[in-house]
Motif scaffolding. Structure first.
Motif, PDB file in Angstrom:
ATOM      1  N   VAL A 156      49.092 -13.415  69.222  1.00  0.00           N
ATOM      2  CA  VAL A 156      49.674 -13.406  70.562  1.00  0.00           C
ATOM      3  C   VAL A 156      48.972 -12.313  71.375  1.00  0.00           C
ATOM      4  CG1 VAL A 156      51.804 -13.144  71.891  1.00  0.00           C
ATOM      5  CG2 VAL A 156      51.862 -14.241  69.640  1.00  0.00           C
ATOM      6  N   LYS A 157      48.220 -12.757  72.359  1.00  0.00           N
ATOM      7  CA  LYS A 157      47.406 -11.817  73.135  1.00  0.00           C
ATOM      8  C   LYS A 157      48.241 -11.146  74.219  1.00  0.00           C
ATOM      9  CE  LYS A 157      43.400 -13.224  71.377  1.00  0.00           C
ATOM     10  NZ  LYS A 157      42.718 -12.353  70.425  1.00  0.00           N
ATOM     11  N   VAL A 158      47.955  -9.891  74.471  1.00  0.00           N
ATOM     12  CA  VAL A 158      48.630  -9.180  75.562  1.00  0.00           C
ATOM     13  C   VAL A 158      47.599  -8.398  76.366  1.00  0.00           C
ATOM     14  CG1 VAL A 158      49.267  -7.199  74.063  1.00  0.00           C
ATOM     15  CG2 VAL A 158      50.485  -7.569  76.189  1.00  0.00           C
ATOM     16  N   GLY A 159      47.769  -8.432  77.698  1.00  0.00           N
ATOM     17  CA  GLY A 159      46.868  -7.650  78.544  1.00  0.00           C
ATOM     18  C   GLY A 159      46.394  -8.438  79.750  1.00  0.00           C
ATOM     19  N   SER A 160      45.481  -7.834  80.492  1.00  0.00           N
ATOM     20  CA  SER A 160      45.098  -8.414  81.780  1.00  0.00           C
ATOM     21  C   SER A 160      44.395  -9.763  81.637  1.00  0.00           C
ATOM     22  CB  SER A 160      44.211  -7.433  82.537  1.00  0.00           C
ATOM     23  OG  SER A 160      43.095  -7.112  81.729  1.00  0.00           O
ATOM     24  N   GLY A 161      43.808 -10.055  80.464  1.00  0.00           N
ATOM     25  CA  GLY A 161      43.127 -11.341  80.289  1.00  0.00           C
ATOM     26  C   GLY A 161      43.991 -12.364  79.583  1.00  0.00           C
ATOM     27  N   ALA A 162      45.266 -12.030  79.357  1.00  0.00           N
ATOM     28  CA  ALA A 162      46.142 -12.906  78.568  1.00  0.00           C
ATOM     29  C   ALA A 162      47.230 -13.515  79.444  1.00  0.00           C
ATOM     30  CB  ALA A 162      46.793 -12.105  77.438  1.00  0.00           C
ATOM     31  N   PHE A 163      47.885 -14.495  78.892  1.00  0.00           N
ATOM     32  CA  PHE A 163      49.025 -15.127  79.542  1.00  0.00           C
ATOM     33  C   PHE A 163      50.142 -14.093  79.737  1.00  0.00           C
ATOM     34  CE2 PHE A 163      52.037 -18.837  79.390  1.00  0.00           C
ATOM     35  CZ  PHE A 163      51.393 -19.548  80.383  1.00  0.00           C
ATOM     36  N   MET A 164      50.386 -13.282  78.700  1.00  0.00           N
ATOM     37  CA  MET A 164      51.404 -12.225  78.773  1.00  0.00           C
ATOM     38  C   MET A 164      50.729 -10.901  79.103  1.00  0.00           C
ATOM     39  SD  MET A 164      53.346 -14.551  77.186  1.00  0.00           S
ATOM     40  CE  MET A 164      52.415 -14.709  75.707  1.00  0.00           C
ATOM     41  N   LYS A 165      51.122 -10.295  80.204  1.00  0.00           N
ATOM     42  CA  LYS A 165      50.441  -9.080  80.669  1.00  0.00           C
ATOM     43  C   LYS A 165      51.047  -7.823  80.040  1.00  0.00           C
ATOM     44  CE  LYS A 165      48.244 -11.711  83.686  1.00  0.00           C
ATOM     45  NZ  LYS A 165      47.028 -12.343  83.224  1.00  0.00           N
ATOM     46  N   GLU A 166      52.338  -7.888  79.664  1.00  0.00           N
ATOM     47  CA  GLU A 166      53.039  -6.693  79.171  1.00  0.00           C
ATOM     48  C   GLU A 166      53.401  -6.852  77.697  1.00  0.00           C
ATOM     49  OE1 GLU A 166      53.335  -4.135  81.073  1.00  0.00           O
ATOM     50  OE2 GLU A 166      52.670  -5.171  82.901  1.00  0.00           O
ATOM     51  N   GLU A 167      53.367  -5.710  76.982  1.00  0.00           N
ATOM     52  CA  GLU A 167      53.642  -5.747  75.545  1.00  0.00           C
ATOM     53  C   GLU A 167      55.039  -6.308  75.244  1.00  0.00           C
ATOM     54  OE1 GLU A 167      52.752  -2.095  73.470  1.00  0.00           O
ATOM     55  OE2 GLU A 167      53.799  -2.778  71.676  1.00  0.00           O
TER      56      GLU A 167
END
Ligand code: URA
Length: 435
Positions: free
Chosen positions: A197-208
């Motif tokens: 599950v990706k998190v960050g500015s390049g991911a669907f979810m921006k926040e942890e």
């Protein structure tokens, strides 16, 4: 109408009620406007864990399902929620297979700024992404690995519901996203899942916090559905590897299997691979699993498995020795640092979009893509560069697109006077005990 009202008022729908809703929708008996109202009620009220699992299993059973029971051993699938320069599947499939765990994977195509494994594989001359279910099963039994595109119609209920959510502002709901992803995974037949599950500015979810909630929802669905499931929440504030673009990512996967890949990509493959071996019961603890994978990677066994796999699917396995056999772009240009300084950050979304505009990705589902083009990074956050140093190499087949992407890609690099703090690669591991 009663079911919409029940959800609107915070109630929980039973399995029978969800079957009525979803199956009725697929048959065309329930109109879009009622389904949209229900989705909006879910958006505001959420769903109970058992309710999400029921929804997932009903969607998973709404069309074709793949029966992998003919493959010996525990089949563990890996799924990423979508990143940039994330070619882990191409490394993990032969790596995990060479450590004795069968990999029977159905992969998707890229859309928007994120890439898709099936597109990447098609840049290997001759590689067939369409195998019949029996060919696929026979191949995995023979050599331990197979990666194909989607065959038949998996989870058609999800396809309809996703298209409806897309135009009714109901995509961003954790129960709806988690059930959408897991319905397709479950229909594809694996015994267990390792989720990235990706998190960050390049991911669907921006926040942890959001990413952890999503990871928990997916692990809970998998577990309640009787499939061993774990998730790693991993960083996507910067491209994972160095290459963005289809043939370029195949090149990067081959270099990684030769033990010369970027450190972050190699490390994430080892960590995800460790979880896959543990779920499959091929190692009793993480240290043992990792040692097996390192042995396969650094002895060349994983690279040999890659060649065997590519050849079995009709591809030219000589690409593993001669990267010039992959599609090559006509034009290239070096992106230079405008001044000296530390790389503060490299925006994955901006680079993913620049690569898409070069032709590496699809702007719409029907766009055709150019396998040869893309971007190769020469630096990472925290590196110090002199003015004029190479930041990246841009590969294009069209001079006009090259110039546009050049400016777009340059804007992705932030330079500054201070060395930025290092970020973790893996933020959290979520297991069944955490949910
Ligand atoms: N990806 C999916 O497959 N489904 C969603 O709902 C969102 C992202």
């Amino acid at each position: 109408m009663e079911l919409i009202q029940k959800k609107r008022d915070g109630g929980r729908l039973s399995r029978e009620e969800l079957e009525f809703l979803i199956q009725g929708y697929v048959r065309g008996e329930i109109p879009d406007y009622q389904m949209a109202a229900w989705a909006m009620a879910v958006y505001f009220q959420g769903m109970e864990p058992e309710e999400i699992t029921d929804l997932t299993l009903i969607m998973a059973g709404s069309g074709d399902t793949l029966d992998l029971s003919g493959i010996r051993g525990v089949k563990v699938d890996k799924h990423s929620t979508g990143g940039v320069a994330d070619t882990t599947t191409l490394v993990l499939a032969p790596l995990v297979a060479s450590a004795g765990v069968p990999v029977a994977k159905m992969s998707g195509r890229g859309l928007g700024h994120t890439g898709g494994t099936v597109d990447k594989l098609e840049s290997i001359p001759g590689y067939r992404t369409a195998l019949s279910p029996q060919e696929f099963i026979d191949q995995v039994n023979r050599i331990g690995v197979g990666v194909v595109g989607q065959t038949g119609e998996l989870a058609p209920a999800d396809k309809l519901l996703y298209a409806l959510r897309d135009v009714t502002a109901t995509i961003e709901s954790i129960p709806l996203i988690a059930s959408s992803i897991m319905s397709k995974k479950i229909a594809a037949g694996a015994d267990g899942f390792v989720l990235d599950v990706k998190v960050g500015s390049g991911a669907f979810m921006k926040e942890e916090e959001q990413a952890v909630a999503m990871a928990k929802a997916m692990v809970q669905i998998g577990t309640l559905a009787g499939k061993a499931t774990v998730a790693l929440v991993t960083d996507m504030n910067e491209p994972l590897g160095r290459c963005i673009g289809n043939a370029l990512e195949v090149k990067e996967a081959i270099l990684t299997l030769q033990g010369q890949g970027p450190a972050h990509l190699t490390e994430l493959c080892l960590q995800l691979g460790t979880e896959m071996l543990l779920l499959a019961g091929a190692a009793a603890q993480a240290g043992e699993a990792r040692a097996k994978l390192e042995e396969s990677l650094f002895s060349g066994a994983a690279l040999e498995k890659f060649k065997e796999w590519v050849a079995a699917q009709g591809g030219d396995a000589r690409v593993a020795e001669d990267l010039s056999l992959l599609p090559q772009a006509r034009h290239r240009a070096s992106l230079k640092a405008p001044r000296a300084g530390y790389i503060q950050g490299i925006d994955p979304l901006a680079l993913g979009l620049a690569a898409m505009h070069l032709g590496a990705g699809r702007e719409t589902k029907d766009s055709t893509i150019d396998l040869a083009v893309g971007i190769e990074l020469k630096v990472r956050s925290g590196d110090y560069v002199e003015a004029g140093a190479d930041l990246a190499e841009i590969y294009a087949n069209d001079q006009g697109r090259l110039e546009a992407a050049f400016q777009e890609a340059l804007a992705a690099f932030a330079l500054g006077g201070e060395k930025p703090p290092a970020r973790p690669l893996v933020y959290r591991k979520i297991t069944a005990e955490d949910v």
